[in-house]
Write a protein that holds these residues in place. Sequence first.
Motif, PDB file in Angstrom:
ATOM      1  N   LYS A  67      13.708   2.149  17.347  1.00 31.52           N
ATOM      2  CA  LYS A  67      12.320   2.559  17.191  1.00 31.52           C
ATOM      3  C   LYS A  67      11.691   1.719  16.089  1.00 31.52           C
ATOM      4  O   LYS A  67      12.280   1.501  15.036  1.00 31.52           O
ATOM      5  CB  LYS A  67      12.232   4.044  16.810  1.00 31.52           C
ATOM      6  CG  LYS A  67      12.872   4.975  17.806  1.00 31.52           C
ATOM      7  CD  LYS A  67      12.066   5.022  19.066  1.00 31.52           C
ATOM      8  CE  LYS A  67      12.716   5.996  20.034  1.00 31.52           C
ATOM      9  NZ  LYS A  67      12.154   5.978  21.324  1.00 31.52           N
ATOM     10  N   THR A  68      10.515   1.243  16.329  1.00 27.33           N
ATOM     11  CA  THR A  68       9.804   0.438  15.356  1.00 27.33           C
ATOM     12  C   THR A  68       8.959   1.346  14.486  1.00 27.33           C
ATOM     13  O   THR A  68       8.240   2.196  14.986  1.00 27.33           O
ATOM     14  CB  THR A  68       8.896  -0.582  16.064  1.00 27.33           C
ATOM     15  OG1 THR A  68       9.688  -1.357  16.946  1.00 27.33           O
ATOM     16  CG2 THR A  68       8.195  -1.464  15.067  1.00 27.33           C
ATOM     17  N   LYS A  69       9.085   1.155  13.203  1.00 24.53           N
ATOM     18  CA  LYS A  69       8.323   1.967  12.269  1.00 24.53           C
ATOM     19  C   LYS A  69       7.527   1.023  11.374  1.00 24.53           C
ATOM     20  O   LYS A  69       8.072   0.093  10.785  1.00 24.53           O
ATOM     21  CB  LYS A  69       9.260   2.824  11.417  1.00 24.53           C
ATOM     22  CG  LYS A  69       8.543   3.774  10.516  1.00 24.53           C
ATOM     23  CD  LYS A  69       9.506   4.681   9.786  1.00 24.53           C
ATOM     24  CE  LYS A  69       8.762   5.653   8.909  1.00 24.53           C
ATOM     25  NZ  LYS A  69       9.686   6.538   8.187  1.00 24.53           N
ATOM     26  N   VAL A  70       6.248   1.276  11.286  1.00 26.28           N
ATOM     27  CA  VAL A  70       5.363   0.448  10.477  1.00 26.28           C
ATOM     28  C   VAL A  70       4.947   1.252   9.258  1.00 26.28           C
ATOM     29  O   VAL A  70       4.505   2.391   9.367  1.00 26.28           O
ATOM     30  CB  VAL A  70       4.112   0.016  11.278  1.00 26.28           C
ATOM     31  CG1 VAL A  70       3.165  -0.775  10.410  1.00 26.28           C
ATOM     32  CG2 VAL A  70       4.528  -0.756  12.505  1.00 26.28           C
ATOM     33  N   LYS A  71       5.112   0.644   8.107  1.00 24.33           N
ATOM     34  CA  LYS A  71       4.737   1.312   6.870  1.00 24.33           C
ATOM     35  C   LYS A  71       3.681   0.463   6.180  1.00 24.33           C
ATOM     36  O   LYS A  71       3.875  -0.729   5.941  1.00 24.33           O
ATOM     37  CB  LYS A  71       5.954   1.457   5.959  1.00 24.33           C
ATOM     38  CG  LYS A  71       5.653   2.174   4.676  1.00 24.33           C
ATOM     39  CD  LYS A  71       6.899   2.340   3.839  1.00 24.33           C
ATOM     40  CE  LYS A  71       6.573   3.013   2.531  1.00 24.33           C
ATOM     41  NZ  LYS A  71       7.769   3.153   1.678  1.00 24.33           N
ATOM     42  N   PHE A  72       2.552   1.083   5.874  1.00 25.02           N
ATOM     43  CA  PHE A  72       1.464   0.388   5.195  1.00 25.02           C
ATOM     44  C   PHE A  72       1.546   0.678   3.708  1.00 25.02           C
ATOM     45  O   PHE A  72       1.611   1.824   3.286  1.00 25.02           O
ATOM     46  CB  PHE A  72       0.103   0.859   5.720  1.00 25.02           C
ATOM     47  CG  PHE A  72      -0.177   0.427   7.121  1.00 25.02           C
ATOM     48  CD1 PHE A  72      -0.602  -0.860   7.383  1.00 25.02           C
ATOM     49  CD2 PHE A  72      -0.011   1.298   8.174  1.00 25.02           C
ATOM     50  CE1 PHE A  72      -0.859  -1.275   8.673  1.00 25.02           C
ATOM     51  CE2 PHE A  72      -0.267   0.906   9.467  1.00 25.02           C
ATOM     52  CZ  PHE A  72      -0.691  -0.385   9.717  1.00 25.02           C
ATOM     53  N   GLU A  73       1.553  -0.379   2.947  1.00 24.41           N
ATOM     54  CA  GLU A  73       1.526  -0.224   1.504  1.00 24.41           C
ATOM     55  C   GLU A  73       0.243  -0.884   1.020  1.00 24.41           C
ATOM     56  O   GLU A  73       0.068  -2.094   1.105  1.00 24.41           O
ATOM     57  CB  GLU A  73       2.738  -0.895   0.865  1.00 24.41           C
ATOM     58  CG  GLU A  73       2.819  -0.635  -0.610  1.00 24.41           C
ATOM     59  CD  GLU A  73       4.115  -1.169  -1.193  1.00 24.41           C
ATOM     60  OE1 GLU A  73       4.044  -1.704  -2.307  1.00 24.41           O
ATOM     61  OE2 GLU A  73       5.154  -1.059  -0.536  1.00 24.41           O
ATOM     62  N   ARG A  74      -0.650  -0.082   0.548  1.00 24.51           N
ATOM     63  CA  ARG A  74      -1.962  -0.592   0.146  1.00 24.51           C
ATOM     64  C   ARG A  74      -1.914  -1.039  -1.309  1.00 24.51           C
ATOM     65  O   ARG A  74      -1.395  -0.355  -2.172  1.00 24.51           O
ATOM     66  CB  ARG A  74      -3.023   0.484   0.340  1.00 24.51           C
ATOM     67  CG  ARG A  74      -3.083   0.932   1.784  1.00 24.51           C
ATOM     68  CD  ARG A  74      -4.264   1.827   1.995  1.00 24.51           C
ATOM     69  NE  ARG A  74      -4.231   2.418   3.311  1.00 24.51           N
ATOM     70  CZ  ARG A  74      -4.769   1.881   4.390  1.00 24.51           C
ATOM     71  NH1 ARG A  74      -5.407   0.744   4.305  1.00 24.51           N
ATOM     72  NH2 ARG A  74      -4.698   2.480   5.546  1.00 24.51           N
ATOM     73  N   ARG A  75      -2.483  -2.183  -1.536  1.00 23.30           N
ATOM     74  CA  ARG A  75      -2.533  -2.712  -2.899  1.00 23.30           C
ATOM     75  C   ARG A  75      -3.738  -2.137  -3.612  1.00 23.30           C
ATOM     76  O   ARG A  75      -4.825  -2.024  -3.068  1.00 23.30           O
ATOM     77  CB  ARG A  75      -2.637  -4.224  -2.873  1.00 23.30           C
ATOM     78  CG  ARG A  75      -1.415  -4.859  -2.306  1.00 23.30           C
ATOM     79  CD  ARG A  75      -1.536  -6.339  -2.368  1.00 23.30           C
ATOM     80  NE  ARG A  75      -0.325  -6.949  -1.816  1.00 23.30           N
ATOM     81  CZ  ARG A  75      -0.186  -8.215  -1.567  1.00 23.30           C
ATOM     82  NH1 ARG A  75      -1.198  -9.051  -1.793  1.00 23.30           N
ATOM     83  NH2 ARG A  75       0.918  -8.686  -1.077  1.00 23.30           N
ATOM     84  N   ARG A  76      -3.525  -1.809  -4.832  1.00 22.49           N
ATOM     85  CA  ARG A  76      -4.601  -1.234  -5.639  1.00 22.49           C
ATOM     86  C   ARG A  76      -5.009  -2.268  -6.677  1.00 22.49           C
ATOM     87  O   ARG A  76      -4.419  -2.385  -7.732  1.00 22.49           O
ATOM     88  CB  ARG A  76      -4.130   0.040  -6.298  1.00 22.49           C
ATOM     89  CG  ARG A  76      -3.788   1.099  -5.276  1.00 22.49           C
ATOM     90  CD  ARG A  76      -3.389   2.400  -5.924  1.00 22.49           C
ATOM     91  NE  ARG A  76      -3.109   3.358  -4.883  1.00 22.49           N
ATOM     92  CZ  ARG A  76      -1.982   4.028  -4.750  1.00 22.49           C
ATOM     93  NH1 ARG A  76      -1.015   3.863  -5.622  1.00 22.49           N
ATOM     94  NH2 ARG A  76      -1.808   4.865  -3.765  1.00 22.49           N
ATOM     95  N   VAL A  77      -6.028  -3.009  -6.324  1.00 21.44           N
ATOM     96  CA  VAL A  77      -6.455  -4.105  -7.196  1.00 21.44           C
ATOM     97  C   VAL A  77      -7.453  -3.596  -8.232  1.00 21.44           C
ATOM     98  O   VAL A  77      -7.259  -3.745  -9.417  1.00 21.44           O
ATOM     99  CB  VAL A  77      -7.089  -5.250  -6.353  1.00 21.44           C
ATOM    100  CG1 VAL A  77      -7.605  -6.340  -7.258  1.00 21.44           C
ATOM    101  CG2 VAL A  77      -6.085  -5.764  -5.364  1.00 21.44           C
TER     102      VAL A  77
END
Length: 83
Positions: A67-77
């Motif tokens: 199973k493909t799992k996508v994890k988004f990690e947002r940068r806090r600039v």
Amino acid sequence: MMNSMLSQILDQNARARLNNLALVKPEKATKVEQMLVTMAQKGQIAERMTEAQLVEVLGKISETSQKTKVKFERRRVMDSDSD
């Protein structure tokens, strides 16, 4: 050549199911077709596969696929809350 091999391996109902799968998920159908031809060349398939047998093979393939799992990690600039 692939179609003639598959027509010898699968009965009509199983071939129809494989064609339906090819419409929805062409990459999975190609993988199954290659696997069936390899199994036939090695002598693992003694008689024509029925639709029920094909469903079992598809189930085994689905279990082994990851199973493909996508994890988004947002940068806090410029996070204004840190001030």
